[in-house]
Design a protein around this motif. Structure first.
Motif, mmCIF file in Angstrom:
data_model
loop_
_atom_site.group_PDB
_atom_site.id
_atom_site.type_symbol
_atom_site.label_atom_id
_atom_site.label_comp_id
_atom_site.label_asym_id
_atom_site.label_seq_id
_atom_site.Cartn_x
_atom_site.Cartn_y
_atom_site.Cartn_z
ATOM 1 N N LYS A 1 0.853 -1.356 -0.151
ATOM 2 C CA LYS A 1 0.009 -0.030 0.004
ATOM 3 C C LYS A 1 0.977 1.140 -0.247
ATOM 4 O O LYS A 1 0.591 2.168 -0.540
ATOM 5 N N SER A 2 1.861 1.126 0.626
ATOM 6 C CA SER A 2 2.668 2.434 0.877
ATOM 7 C C SER A 2 3.690 2.414 -0.490
ATOM 8 O O SER A 2 4.480 3.630 -0.755
ATOM 9 N N GLY A 3 3.838 1.507 -1.434
ATOM 10 C CA GLY A 3 4.424 1.663 -2.423
ATOM 11 C C GLY A 3 5.987 1.143 -2.568
ATOM 12 O O GLY A 3 6.711 1.180 -3.461
ATOM 13 N N VAL A 4 6.245 0.517 -1.363
ATOM 14 C CA VAL A 4 7.646 0.113 -1.257
ATOM 15 C C VAL A 4 7.779 -1.022 -2.213
ATOM 16 O O VAL A 4 8.654 -1.394 -2.685
ATOM 17 N N LEU A 5 6.727 -2.011 -2.084
ATOM 18 C CA LEU A 5 6.812 -3.206 -2.762
ATOM 19 C C LEU A 5 5.885 -3.354 -4.013
ATOM 20 O O LEU A 5 4.625 -2.615 -3.618
ATOM 21 N N LYS A 6 6.094 -3.840 -4.804
ATOM 22 C CA LYS A 6 5.107 -3.983 -6.041
ATOM 23 C C LYS A 6 4.586 -5.233 -6.099
ATOM 24 O O LYS A 6 5.145 -6.299 -6.238
ATOM 25 N N ASP A 7 3.216 -5.273 -6.228
ATOM 26 C CA ASP A 7 2.392 -6.556 -6.027
ATOM 27 C C ASP A 7 2.191 -6.788 -7.447
ATOM 28 O O ASP A 7 1.346 -6.439 -8.221
ATOM 29 N N ASP A 8 2.800 -7.673 -8.116
ATOM 30 C CA ASP A 8 2.815 -8.088 -9.609
ATOM 31 C C ASP A 8 1.900 -9.530 -9.682
ATOM 32 O O ASP A 8 1.797 -10.331 -10.685
ATOM 33 N N THR A 9 1.537 -10.029 -8.468
ATOM 34 C CA THR A 9 0.856 -11.249 -8.733
ATOM 35 C C THR A 9 -0.360 -11.252 -9.403
ATOM 36 O O THR A 9 -0.745 -12.078 -10.291
ATOM 37 N N GLY A 10 -1.217 -10.226 -9.385
ATOM 38 C CA GLY A 10 -2.424 -9.898 -10.030
ATOM 39 C C GLY A 10 -2.132 -9.643 -11.707
ATOM 40 O O GLY A 10 -2.979 -10.351 -12.436
ATOM 41 N N LYS A 11 -1.070 -8.867 -11.806
ATOM 42 C CA LYS A 11 -0.838 -8.778 -13.046
ATOM 43 C C LYS A 11 -0.401 -9.927 -14.104
ATOM 44 O O LYS A 11 -0.652 -10.180 -15.071
ATOM 45 N N SER A 12 0.512 -10.837 -13.074
ATOM 46 C CA SER A 12 0.928 -11.663 -13.701
ATOM 47 C C SER A 12 -0.070 -12.814 -14.173
ATOM 48 O O SER A 12 0.046 -13.411 -15.061
ATOM 49 N N LYS A 13 -1.039 -12.759 -13.256
ATOM 50 C CA LYS A 13 -2.119 -13.795 -13.358
ATOM 51 C C LYS A 13 -2.985 -13.328 -14.705
ATOM 52 O O LYS A 13 -3.384 -14.052 -15.624
ATOM 53 N N GLU A 14 -3.315 -11.972 -14.856
ATOM 54 C CA GLU A 14 -4.009 -11.453 -15.754
ATOM 55 C C GLU A 14 -3.283 -11.571 -17.228
ATOM 56 O O GLU A 14 -3.650 -11.868 -18.177
ATOM 57 N N ALA A 15 -1.844 -11.394 -17.007
ATOM 58 C CA ALA A 15 -1.205 -11.390 -18.267
ATOM 59 C C ALA A 15 -1.140 -12.842 -18.760
ATOM 60 O O ALA A 15 -0.972 -13.281 -19.772
ATOM 61 N N ALA A 16 -0.841 -13.969 -17.964
ATOM 62 C CA ALA A 16 -1.098 -15.437 -18.052
ATOM 63 C C ALA A 16 -2.252 -15.760 -18.916
ATOM 64 O O ALA A 16 -1.925 -16.546 -19.687
ATOM 65 N N THR A 17 -3.342 -15.102 -18.424
ATOM 66 C CA THR A 17 -4.780 -15.432 -19.001
ATOM 67 C C THR A 17 -4.905 -14.908 -20.447
ATOM 68 O O THR A 17 -5.471 -15.367 -21.326
ATOM 69 N N LYS A 18 -4.375 -13.602 -20.590
ATOM 70 C CA LYS A 18 -4.563 -12.737 -21.923
ATOM 71 C C LYS A 18 -3.480 -13.139 -22.871
ATOM 72 O O LYS A 18 -3.679 -12.748 -23.867
ATOM 73 N N LYS A 19 -2.205 -13.565 -22.486
ATOM 74 C CA LYS A 19 -0.969 -13.559 -23.549
ATOM 75 C C LYS A 19 -1.353 -14.547 -24.408
ATOM 76 O O LYS A 19 -1.174 -14.463 -25.589
ATOM 77 N N PRO A 20 -2.018 -15.816 -24.142
ATOM 78 C CA PRO A 20 -2.271 -16.813 -25.170
ATOM 79 C C PRO A 20 -3.324 -16.246 -26.202
ATOM 80 O O PRO A 20 -2.982 -16.506 -27.387
ATOM 81 N N GLU A 21 -4.286 -15.522 -25.889
ATOM 82 C CA GLU A 21 -5.265 -14.897 -26.725
ATOM 83 C C GLU A 21 -4.504 -13.895 -27.495
ATOM 84 O O GLU A 21 -4.912 -13.955 -28.769
ATOM 85 N N GLN A 22 -3.879 -13.103 -26.830
ATOM 86 C CA GLN A 22 -3.108 -11.915 -27.759
ATOM 87 C C GLN A 22 -2.085 -12.720 -28.598
ATOM 88 O O GLN A 22 -2.247 -12.442 -29.824
ATOM 89 N N HIS A 23 -1.335 -13.423 -28.364
ATOM 90 C CA HIS A 23 -0.405 -14.379 -29.150
ATOM 91 C C HIS A 23 -1.000 -15.103 -30.488
ATOM 92 O O HIS A 23 -0.846 -15.000 -31.378
#
Length: 270
Positions: free
Chosen positions: A103-125
Motif C-alpha cells: 500500500k505504501s508503494g515500497v513493494l510492487k504487487d505483480d501477482t495480479g498482473k502476472s495472472k492477468e497476463a498469463a490469461t490474456k497472453k495466449p489469446e493475444q499471441h
C-alpha cells in the motif's frame, strides 16, 4: 506399526530420494527468497523444502531464522526486532507487513498482473499469429500443385457398329462421318475443334476458289508466296515456271518501219 514417525520418514527418504536431488533441494532452500510481494508462494515453497530436507533446520531457531532471511530487507528488520517465538507468528507478521509495504508503494504487487497476463497472453499471441497468417496469405500468391498425370486407358467399344476407315469411329454404314465445319477434318464436330477460328475463313475461300491440285491442298491459313492465292503452296503454284520448261531469253518489240531502218539492233535494217 511400532516404528516412530521420524524413523519411518527417514526410511522413505533413503529409499525414494536420491542424494543428488537432495543436494539440489538444499541449494534451493539456501537461496530461497521472496520475489516482490508474492508472500503466499514464498511461504508455501518454504514449507515444502523444509519437509524434504529437515536436517538443514534441525532446531526451531534455525527454522525461523532461515525463513526471515528470505524476506525482503524492509520486512526482515521489523520481523527480527519483534523476535517471534514460533514460525507461525513470523509468517503472520511478515504477511501483514507485506500488505502495508504494498500500500505504501515500497513493494510492487505483480501477482495480479502476472495472472492477468498469463490469461490474456495466449489469446493475444493467437490473434497476432492469425493476423500474420492472414497477411501472408494475401501477399503470397497461391502455389498450385503440379498436375498429376493419370494413365487412363481408353475405353473399349462395346457396340455393334463397325469402325469407319475414314474417321476411325464406330457408326452405321448409312450414316455420314462426323466432319468439322471449321477445319474440315473428320472425326469431330465444330464444338470440339481445336483449330483457330480463321480456319473457317480459309475453308470458305477454298470453297469459292478450289485448288487445281486437291492432293496438295494447303490446310494453313497462309496463301501462296508466288501468286498470293489460297489453297496451295508456292512449290505447287500453277503460275510458277516448271524446271523442264525453258524460260524465254529475250523480249519482243513492236516498232515501225522507219524506226527499224534506223535501229542498229535489228542488224538487217529491215
Amino acid at each position: 506399526m511400532a516404528m516412530p514417525w521420524s524413523e519411518f520418514k527417514l526410511l522413505l527418504r533413503n529409499e525414494f530420494c536420491p542424494k543428488h536431488e537432495l543436494q539440489q533441494l538444499e541449494v534451493e532452500l539456501s537461496n530461497h527468497v521472496m520475489k516482490g510481494a508474492d508472500h503466499m508462494t514464498f511461504t508455501t515453497r518454504y514449507h515444502e523444502l523444509v519437509a524434504l530436507v529437515p536436517e538443514m533446520v534441525p532446531t526451531l531457531e534455525k527454522l525461523i531464522n532461515r525463513y526471515v532471511v528470505g524476506l525482503p530487507s524492509c520486512i526482515q528488520s521489523i520481523v527480527l526486532a519483534a523476535n517471534p517465538a514460533t514460525l507461525e507468528s513470523a509468517i503472520a507478521l511478515s504477511a501483514k507487513l507485506t500488505g502495508v509495504m504494498v500500500k505504501s508503494g515500497v513493494l510492487k504487487d505483480d501477482t495480479g498482473k502476472s495472472k492477468e497476463a498469463a490469461t490474456k497472453k495466449p489469446e493475444q499471441h493467437q490473434t497476432k499469429k492469425q493476423k500474420v497468417i492472414g497477411n501472408y496469405a494475401i501477399a503470397t500468391p497461391l502455389r498450385q500443385a503440379p498436375a498429376v498425370l493419370v494413365n487412363t486407358a481408353p475405353k473399349k467399344y462395346v457396340g455393334m457398329h463397325p469402325q469407319c476407315t475414314q474417321c476411325k469411329f464406330h457408326h452405321p454404314a448409312t450414316v455420314q462421318c462426323r466432319q468439322c465445319n471449321n477445319c474440315g477434318r473428320l472425326g469431330h464436330r465444330t464444338q470440339q475443334c481445336r483449330a483457330p477460328a480463321t480456319q473457317a475463313a480459309n475453308n470458305a475461300a477454298v470453297a469459292i476458289h478450289p485448288p487445281q491440285n486437291p492432293g496438295n491442298y494447303n490446310n494453313n491459313n497462309r496463301g501462296c508466296y508466288n501468286c498470293g492465292e489460297l489453297g496451295h503452296f508456292s512449290k505447287d503454284c500453277p503460275k510458277r515456271v516448271q524446271p523442264g520448261v525453258r524460260a524465254p531469253c529475250g523480249r519482243a518489240f513492236m516498232i515501225g518501219a522507219a524506226a527499224g531502218r534506223q535501229d542498229p539492233a535489228t542488224g538487217t535494217g529491215m
